[in-house]
Scaffold this motif. Sequence first.
Motif, mmCIF file in Angstrom:
data_model
loop_
_atom_site.group_PDB
_atom_site.id
_atom_site.type_symbol
_atom_site.label_atom_id
_atom_site.label_comp_id
_atom_site.label_asym_id
_atom_site.label_seq_id
_atom_site.Cartn_x
_atom_site.Cartn_y
_atom_site.Cartn_z
ATOM 1 N N ARG A 14 -4.922 2.498 -6.054
ATOM 2 C CA ARG A 14 -4.091 2.486 -4.841
ATOM 3 C C ARG A 14 -3.260 1.214 -4.716
ATOM 4 O O ARG A 14 -2.195 1.225 -4.120
ATOM 5 C CB ARG A 14 -4.970 2.689 -3.597
ATOM 6 C CG ARG A 14 -5.463 4.108 -3.444
ATOM 7 C CD ARG A 14 -6.513 4.215 -2.362
ATOM 8 N NE ARG A 14 -7.768 3.572 -2.764
ATOM 9 C CZ ARG A 14 -8.838 3.459 -1.994
ATOM 10 N NH1 ARG A 14 -8.801 3.924 -0.762
ATOM 11 N NH2 ARG A 14 -9.939 2.877 -2.447
ATOM 12 N N ALA A 15 -3.723 0.102 -5.266
ATOM 13 C CA ALA A 15 -2.939 -1.140 -5.211
ATOM 14 C C ALA A 15 -1.783 -1.074 -6.211
ATOM 15 O O ALA A 15 -0.756 -1.731 -6.031
ATOM 16 C CB ALA A 15 -3.825 -2.345 -5.491
ATOM 17 N N LYS A 21 -6.682 -4.939 -9.354
ATOM 18 C CA LYS A 21 -6.491 -5.938 -8.280
ATOM 19 C C LYS A 21 -7.481 -7.110 -8.317
ATOM 20 O O LYS A 21 -7.097 -8.252 -8.073
ATOM 21 C CB LYS A 21 -6.551 -5.231 -6.917
ATOM 22 C CG LYS A 21 -7.861 -4.479 -6.676
ATOM 23 C CD LYS A 21 -7.789 -3.498 -5.513
ATOM 24 C CE LYS A 21 -9.113 -2.756 -5.354
ATOM 25 N NZ LYS A 21 -9.088 -1.739 -4.309
ATOM 26 N N THR A 201 -6.848 -3.037 -0.721
ATOM 27 C CA THR A 201 -6.770 -1.629 -1.144
ATOM 28 C C THR A 201 -5.346 -1.297 -1.588
ATOM 29 O O THR A 201 -5.142 -0.775 -2.678
ATOM 30 C CB THR A 201 -7.207 -0.700 0.007
ATOM 31 O OG1 THR A 201 -8.531 -1.069 0.403
ATOM 32 C CG2 THR A 201 -7.208 0.764 -0.432
ATOM 33 N N SER A 202 -4.367 -1.609 -0.734
ATOM 34 C CA SER A 202 -2.974 -1.268 -1.047
ATOM 35 C C SER A 202 -2.227 -2.513 -1.526
ATOM 36 O O SER A 202 -2.744 -3.629 -1.462
ATOM 37 C CB SER A 202 -2.294 -0.739 0.209
ATOM 38 O OG SER A 202 -2.138 -1.813 1.127
ATOM 39 N N LYS A 203 -0.970 -2.302 -1.923
ATOM 40 C CA LYS A 203 -0.168 -3.461 -2.357
ATOM 41 C C LYS A 203 0.117 -4.407 -1.195
ATOM 42 O O LYS A 203 0.322 -5.587 -1.378
ATOM 43 C CB LYS A 203 1.114 -3.010 -3.060
ATOM 44 C CG LYS A 203 2.076 -2.277 -2.190
ATOM 45 C CD LYS A 203 3.356 -1.959 -2.932
ATOM 46 C CE LYS A 203 4.241 -1.171 -1.993
ATOM 47 N NZ LYS A 203 5.541 -0.870 -2.407
ATOM 48 N N TYR A 204 0.087 -3.876 0.041
ATOM 49 C CA TYR A 204 0.320 -4.731 1.204
ATOM 50 C C TYR A 204 -0.874 -5.664 1.417
ATOM 51 O O TYR A 204 -0.715 -6.820 1.811
ATOM 52 C CB TYR A 204 0.584 -3.885 2.467
ATOM 53 C CG TYR A 204 1.819 -3.043 2.284
ATOM 54 C CD1 TYR A 204 3.081 -3.621 2.339
ATOM 55 C CD2 TYR A 204 1.720 -1.695 1.993
ATOM 56 C CE1 TYR A 204 4.220 -2.878 2.114
ATOM 57 C CE2 TYR A 204 2.854 -0.932 1.769
ATOM 58 C CZ TYR A 204 4.104 -1.517 1.833
ATOM 59 O OH TYR A 204 5.220 -0.777 1.591
ATOM 60 N N ASP A 205 -2.072 -5.155 1.154
ATOM 61 C CA ASP A 205 -3.269 -6.007 1.254
ATOM 62 C C ASP A 205 -3.191 -7.131 0.228
ATOM 63 O O ASP A 205 -3.597 -8.263 0.493
ATOM 64 C CB ASP A 205 -4.540 -5.191 0.995
ATOM 65 C CG ASP A 205 -4.712 -4.057 1.993
ATOM 66 O OD1 ASP A 205 -4.351 -4.246 3.167
ATOM 67 O OD2 ASP A 205 -5.201 -2.981 1.580
#
Length: 216
Positions: A14-15, A21, A201-205
């Motif tokens: 998801r990242a 990550k 979890t995501s690229k924003y995290d």
Amino acid sequence: MISAIIVAAGKGLRAGTETPKQFVNINGNQILSLSVNTFKENNKIDEIIIVVAKNWHNAISQSYNKCKVVVGGKTRQESVKAGIESCHKDTSIVLIHDAARPFLSQSIINNCIKHIDSADAVAPILDTIDSLVEIGENQLTSINRTQIKSVQTPQCFKLSCIQESINSNFSSTDEIGLLLKKHPNSNIKFIKGCPKNFKITSKYDLMLAESLIMNK
Ligand code: CTP
Ligand code: MG
């Protein structure tokens, strides 16, 4: 003895980064190293076990030569199982932590250890921030969020309690969930989690983690 198990065998799909990550480097520090160092700095922790995918075993064993590095499985649960099986024979308490949560604090670790004597398991939780809706097949239901909590890691267990659950046929995205499926009446103590202990979890995290590290 108290063992910390850091699960780092995921692919981080998801990242969406090329490197999973937990192995991304930010300003010279690998994401994984932040939680490893926090456990290292806690003198109650006797051993640190890092669980990785097979193709990362050599590289991570070399970079973290004070830790035990073991190979995980296809699911998080299989990876946790591999970590538990590799604990020292005198281990009686385990803390299971996501490598994707680099900002755990000493106070969360200490609080887990403080309460585990009088509980089967201890875990940090947070209130739910967003409103919740359940999308059923034919019906939408608004969920009262006051009783719904997010569960973070590290999750602390008496080894015997978690061994039994991990070897059962139940499955869950975390070990508190697993314990609750196996033994719904378990004595679980929830402590206060921390928003900074979020899971990448995501690229924003990942961007948030980057800015927290750069502005430290
Ligand atoms: N994990 C693991 N073994 C797996 C799957 C996950 O050790 N087979 C670890 C991840 O490395 C991560 C933690 O479990 O530290 C939480 O999982 P998650 O955030 O879902 O990470 P990934 O599974 O790697 O990411 P994604 O689901 O987006 O692919
Ligand atoms: Mg996953």
